[in-house]
Enzyme design. Sequence first.
Site, PDB file in Angstrom:
ATOM      1  N   TYR A 166       0.842  -1.202   0.000  1.00 27.10           N
ATOM      2  CA  TYR A 166       0.000   0.000   0.000  1.00 27.10           C
ATOM      3  C   TYR A 166       0.875   1.249   0.000  1.00 27.10           C
ATOM      4  O   TYR A 166       0.949   1.964  -0.966  1.00 27.10           O
ATOM      5  CB  TYR A 166      -0.955  -0.010   1.184  1.00 27.10           C
ATOM      6  CG  TYR A 166      -1.950   1.124   1.142  1.00 27.10           C
ATOM      7  CD1 TYR A 166      -3.069   1.039   0.322  1.00 27.10           C
ATOM      8  CD2 TYR A 166      -1.759   2.282   1.889  1.00 27.10           C
ATOM      9  CE1 TYR A 166      -3.984   2.092   0.249  1.00 27.10           C
ATOM     10  CE2 TYR A 166      -2.668   3.335   1.823  1.00 27.10           C
ATOM     11  CZ  TYR A 166      -3.773   3.243   1.008  1.00 27.10           C
ATOM     12  OH  TYR A 166      -4.668   4.280   0.932  1.00 27.10           O
ATOM     13  N   SER A 180      -6.406   0.970  -4.365  1.00 28.21           N
ATOM     14  CA  SER A 180      -6.493   2.397  -4.103  1.00 28.21           C
ATOM     15  C   SER A 180      -5.105   3.016  -4.271  1.00 28.21           C
ATOM     16  O   SER A 180      -4.542   2.985  -5.361  1.00 28.21           O
ATOM     17  CB  SER A 180      -7.075   2.633  -2.709  1.00 28.21           C
ATOM     18  OG  SER A 180      -7.467   3.965  -2.549  1.00 28.21           O
ATOM     19  N   ASP A 239     -17.743   3.637  -7.574  1.00 25.12           N
ATOM     20  CA  ASP A 239     -16.628   4.109  -6.757  1.00 25.12           C
ATOM     21  C   ASP A 239     -16.572   5.630  -6.831  1.00 25.12           C
ATOM     22  O   ASP A 239     -16.142   6.207  -7.827  1.00 25.12           O
ATOM     23  CB  ASP A 239     -15.310   3.493  -7.247  1.00 25.12           C
ATOM     24  CG  ASP A 239     -14.155   3.773  -6.299  1.00 25.12           C
ATOM     25  OD1 ASP A 239     -14.318   4.615  -5.392  1.00 25.12           O
ATOM     26  OD2 ASP A 239     -13.090   3.149  -6.460  1.00 25.12           O
ATOM     27  N   HIS A 241     -15.733   1.536  -3.726  1.00 30.62           N
ATOM     28  CA  HIS A 241     -14.300   1.472  -3.464  1.00 30.62           C
ATOM     29  C   HIS A 241     -13.904   0.210  -2.702  1.00 30.62           C
ATOM     30  O   HIS A 241     -12.722  -0.106  -2.605  1.00 30.62           O
ATOM     31  CB  HIS A 241     -13.862   2.712  -2.690  1.00 30.62           C
ATOM     32  CG  HIS A 241     -12.399   2.982  -2.747  1.00 30.62           C
ATOM     33  ND1 HIS A 241     -11.721   3.192  -3.931  1.00 30.62           N
ATOM     34  CD2 HIS A 241     -11.463   3.063  -1.773  1.00 30.62           C
ATOM     35  CE1 HIS A 241     -10.437   3.402  -3.679  1.00 30.62           C
ATOM     36  NE2 HIS A 241     -10.253   3.324  -2.379  1.00 30.62           N
TER      37      HIS A 241
END
Length: 715
Positions: free
Chosen positions: A487, A567, A650, A685
């Site tokens: 991430y 993301s 999203d 999302h």
Amino acid sequence: MNHRLPIAAISLLAAVASPAIAQDMTAPAYPETRRGDVVETLFGEEIADPYRWLEEDVRNAPEVADWVERQNAVTNAYLDRLPARDWFRARVGEIFDFARYSTPVERGGRYFYTFNTGLQNQSPLYVREGLEAEQRLLIDPNEWADDGATALSGWRASPDGSKLLYSVQDGGTDWRILRVLDVDTGEPLEDEIRWAKFTDLAWVGEEGFLYSRFPEPEEGEDFQALNYDQAVYFHRLGTPQSEDELVFATPEDREVGHSASVTSDGRWAIITSAKGTDARYEVRAIDLAARDTRGWQARPLVTGFDNAWSAVNSVGGKIWFVTNKDAPLYRVLAIDLDAASPEWEVVVPETEQPIDGASIVGDRLVLSYLQDASSVARIHTLDGEAAGEVELAGIGSVGGFSGRPGNPETFYSFTSFNCPPTIYRLDMATGERSTFAEPELAFDPDDFTVEQRFYDSKDGTRVPMFILRRADVAASGEAVPTVLYGYGGFDISLTPGFSASRLAWAQAGGAFVVANIRGGGEYGKAWHDAGRLDNKQNVFDDFIAAGEFLIAEGITPADGLAIQGGSNGGLLVGAVSNQRPDLFAAGNAAVGVMDMLRFDRWTAGRYWVDDYGYPDREDDFRVLRAYSPLHNIQRGVDYPALLVTTADTDDRVVPGHSFKYIAAVQEAGLGERPQLIRIETRAGHGSGKPTDKAIAEAADIMGFLAYWTGLVAPE
């Protein structure tokens, strides 16, 4: 714990490709995508944006809707032929089919929690009239929509447990509808709140609640318009939303957002204000005991947007906070607002591990820390004296510790990569721990190993990673197909947690690895700062170094490494695929931020400038331009097989990011491996996604990564 299906006998992956692997799965003929002629000059550089028309909302743009349909048709036909997909769909479903509880919350002698029998699309909410009483169903969100895509996203019982405030999420959107339920009768009240987003739920006694909302967007703009002018309101039960009282707003600065919480004794409303995603807040307190004379008078406690501040709770006039002011790894401070001259006092000083959570239960502070990205939980008196440690079952993550000052008990969960959450009850007086809910599983956690390793990044920084494998695979020392997940942003820490799809990958004989790269919060503020703004390249270097380490250590073969992220992690996958396409066999970029020159133009995107910088400022533009996935595709170079995943609803990272990126990738001619996009409908999302859609998506992704890394699913 019962283990219904031992897996030690499942064979290692085949040494040679099976006939199914040998079939032609190279890139299919992609749908035609119209190229526009948009070119902008930004800081002296001409930036072509031929697919800008794909930014339009699919609901209101027939050409975009047609493009989505054609892309999905090609992708679905391809995914249907993946040899391992059906195995992953079945196995992920089997692993996920266990009873799941949330940590209970007590109010007025009642215990509230969610409970999912296993494969229910959404988790219903239950109540018990006492800890040993039978559970009673309060809310079943599975009845709200035929496709299971309407979720119970949040809830909070009133102080005496007589009413329940809850939020409804439809189709994955960030917008919330707030409603209230009578707990005694199970019947809904007439109250309904619209246009709430990024909101806490905070009761003010039994009379009403505080919430945060934005102005109603113009028609057709609710999934794309920028989010400005968030304000806190008070809703009194039994009145229409139009009569709600404005509690706090900053019309002079439209970018500031505000959330409200109320201490469990009902004395203080805490207003926390932020300009972006960075943990830099202003804090104000409203004395609810003086509301009749002072109204919603907000008393400034912290001004300047300089540091992180999180209210823990209060006892009378004294409020405890966790902050990184003068303490990059956080400490606990307190202030007595009833004192003649209130001053901040240090309760628990900064230690060598960052504080990850705090609560007050009974007369104790319960603090959770991160020790190399794994949880440690310690207990202190309210004055800060050490009073013990909560025993945890090894490498994992702890959550919960719900409770209030004066409560005799707290509940918490513990989970790891090979173990779903178990819910425990902790007696605060005796320290005795008992099990509230333990899942019955379709596998034996002892058949898997969770190992932590450390590696050096490009600049010598020591970075941790977690490796999940079957125990026999780890013992064999064999290099196996591996998924590397990361991430690296927004101060978010990747701690050990259970995932049915990850366990299925390991069960099939592969390795699943989580790299705790910079940009997260695993080591406090400095770790976050080292991976944002003009330090963002460190994130990509850390991830690339993780892949090189896994190959050098013989954990994965050189042609068997896949990458995954969602993301900000989708941005990560896109960026490193551009920078090192030779290193990775396959990748899954989920709901990624792919256009770094326009991300701040939609919905919540404007908040992300804290991590990314401002595209309209030249210094930031130069940094963003250098790594933006959309703008750094290497034409004519062999790329990994890529499966981009996104969803039509999203409104956090709008799907136009993924649409434009995949169109550019497909046009660039990146070798024989496929670059495809999977576009879910009635999903957003990630949160609120129904179980059946989550399983289907996991099967598609894991089946795709398995094919291109050479992982053969068991017979």
